[in-house]
Design an enzyme around this catalytic site. Structure first.
Site, PDB file in Angstrom:
ATOM      1  N   TYR A  24      -1.219   9.516  -0.941  1.00 16.48           N
ATOM      2  CA  TYR A  24      -0.476   9.831  -2.164  1.00 16.48           C
ATOM      3  C   TYR A  24       0.940  10.281  -1.818  1.00 16.48           C
ATOM      4  O   TYR A  24       1.916   9.835  -2.435  1.00 16.48           O
ATOM      5  CB  TYR A  24      -1.227  10.912  -2.930  1.00 16.48           C
ATOM      6  N   LYS A  73       4.616   8.655  -2.941  1.00 15.00           N
ATOM      7  CA  LYS A  73       5.560   9.427  -3.752  1.00 15.00           C
ATOM      8  C   LYS A  73       6.847   9.738  -2.984  1.00 15.00           C
ATOM      9  O   LYS A  73       7.922   9.828  -3.593  1.00 15.00           O
ATOM     10  CB  LYS A  73       4.895  10.705  -4.257  1.00 15.00           C
ATOM     11  N   SER A 104       6.364  13.094  -7.573  1.00 13.40           N
ATOM     12  CA  SER A 104       5.472  14.251  -7.518  1.00 13.40           C
ATOM     13  C   SER A 104       6.092  15.260  -6.566  1.00 13.40           C
ATOM     14  O   SER A 104       6.951  14.908  -5.746  1.00 13.40           O
ATOM     15  CB  SER A 104       4.093  13.830  -6.999  1.00 13.40           C
TER      16      SER A 104
END
Length: 282
Positions: A165, A169, A152
């Site tokens: 998150y 990532k 991402s």
């Protein structure tokens, strides 16, 4: 075979076999559709069996050779079984897309340990299990190939309210950079997909997978790394196909990413212009 024929590069998709985790919808399904359009056979994996069955029917209805395997990427044995079924059906695997993932938002201070566990299990360990199950087979085949790991923009730029998150990532980006260097001399390419906003159901699916009914906490109104337009999954898939063809490592999706990455690089470079060696530790 003539010398001219020998120089024609192998099509990375025609009569090849592509495995896509998280293939029941969103970016994963778009990748499968793009690969099928280029003549690849497909192995789709997803924990959502209903979505997986719909994807299989849709692709088979368009003439694709497709095998759908319900798979929990958090379980090593489940991904190993996926690899065994893929090879049993098609004889080889040439493209591996470690794409399954979930989104988690909220503050880092006081974060729910279950959120950490779920995000790490799917976003990081899902990639690791894919590498462990498929790369030894792909290397043993001696037929080249390509690995695409879905990260991402949140794997390149940290941001408020997306710390968990981002952590997962960032791990995928670093792992992929190392894998690229490891596999390049052995004839297998590696790409890391770092999209910004894509029109998928990742938020709703993440909630369902985590057994929650309330919506995810929204990201801040203007998180730096998520500014920009929302694009369709098929546009992301188009860029991945191109990256595989030219063996490009980073796959970006939005023009806005360029300035964000430049800004981050400038902040790092400026450290060396600000007296960082003062104090005797340089």
């Amino acid at each position: 075979m003539t010398p001219a024929a020998e120089q024609v590069p192998r099509d990375p998709f025609r009569d090849r076999v592509a495995v896509v985790t998280g293939g029941g919808g969103g970016i994963g399904l778009a990748l499968a559709q793009a690969f099928a359009a280029r003549g690849a056979a497909l192995v789709l994996a997803d924990v959502d069996e209903e979505a997986l069955a719909r994807a299989e029917r849709a692709l088979a209805g368009r003439g694709a050779a497709v095998l759908a395997v319900p798979t929990d990427v958090t379980r090593r044995e489940s991904v190993a079984a996926l690899a065994e079924r893929a090879v049993a059906r098609f004889g080889a695997v040439h493209v591996l897309c470690n794409n399954a993932g979930i989104a988690v938002s909220g503050p880092l201070v006081g974060a729910d340990p279950d959120d950490w566990q779920a995000a790490m299990a799917i976003n990081v360990w899902g990639v690791v299990h894919g590498i462990d199950a498929f790369l030894p087979r792909m290397l043993a085949q001696g037929q080249g190939g390509h690995v695409v790991n879905t990260a991402s923009m949140a794997g390149l730029v940290g941001m408020d309210q997306l710390g968990i998150y981002c952590a997962t990532k960032f791990a995928v980006v670093g792992l992929s950079e190392s894998l690229y260097r490891e596999l390049a001399p052995r004839g297998i390419g590696v790409s890391v997909l770092c999209p910004m906003l894509v029109a998928t159901a990742i938020a709703a699916n993440s909630l369902r997978l985590r057994g929650r009914a309330s919506p995810l906490a929204p990201a801040p109104a203007a998180p730096i790394a998520l500014q920009g337009s929302v694009i369709a999954p098929d546009e992301v898939a188009r860029r991945v196909v191109q990256a595989i063809e030219v063996r490009r490592f980073y796959v970006f999706t939005h023009p806005e990413q360029r300035e964000l990455l430049r800004r981050r690089a400038r902040r790092q470079d400026e450290v060396f212009e600000s007296g960082w060696q003062e104090g005797g530790h340089g």
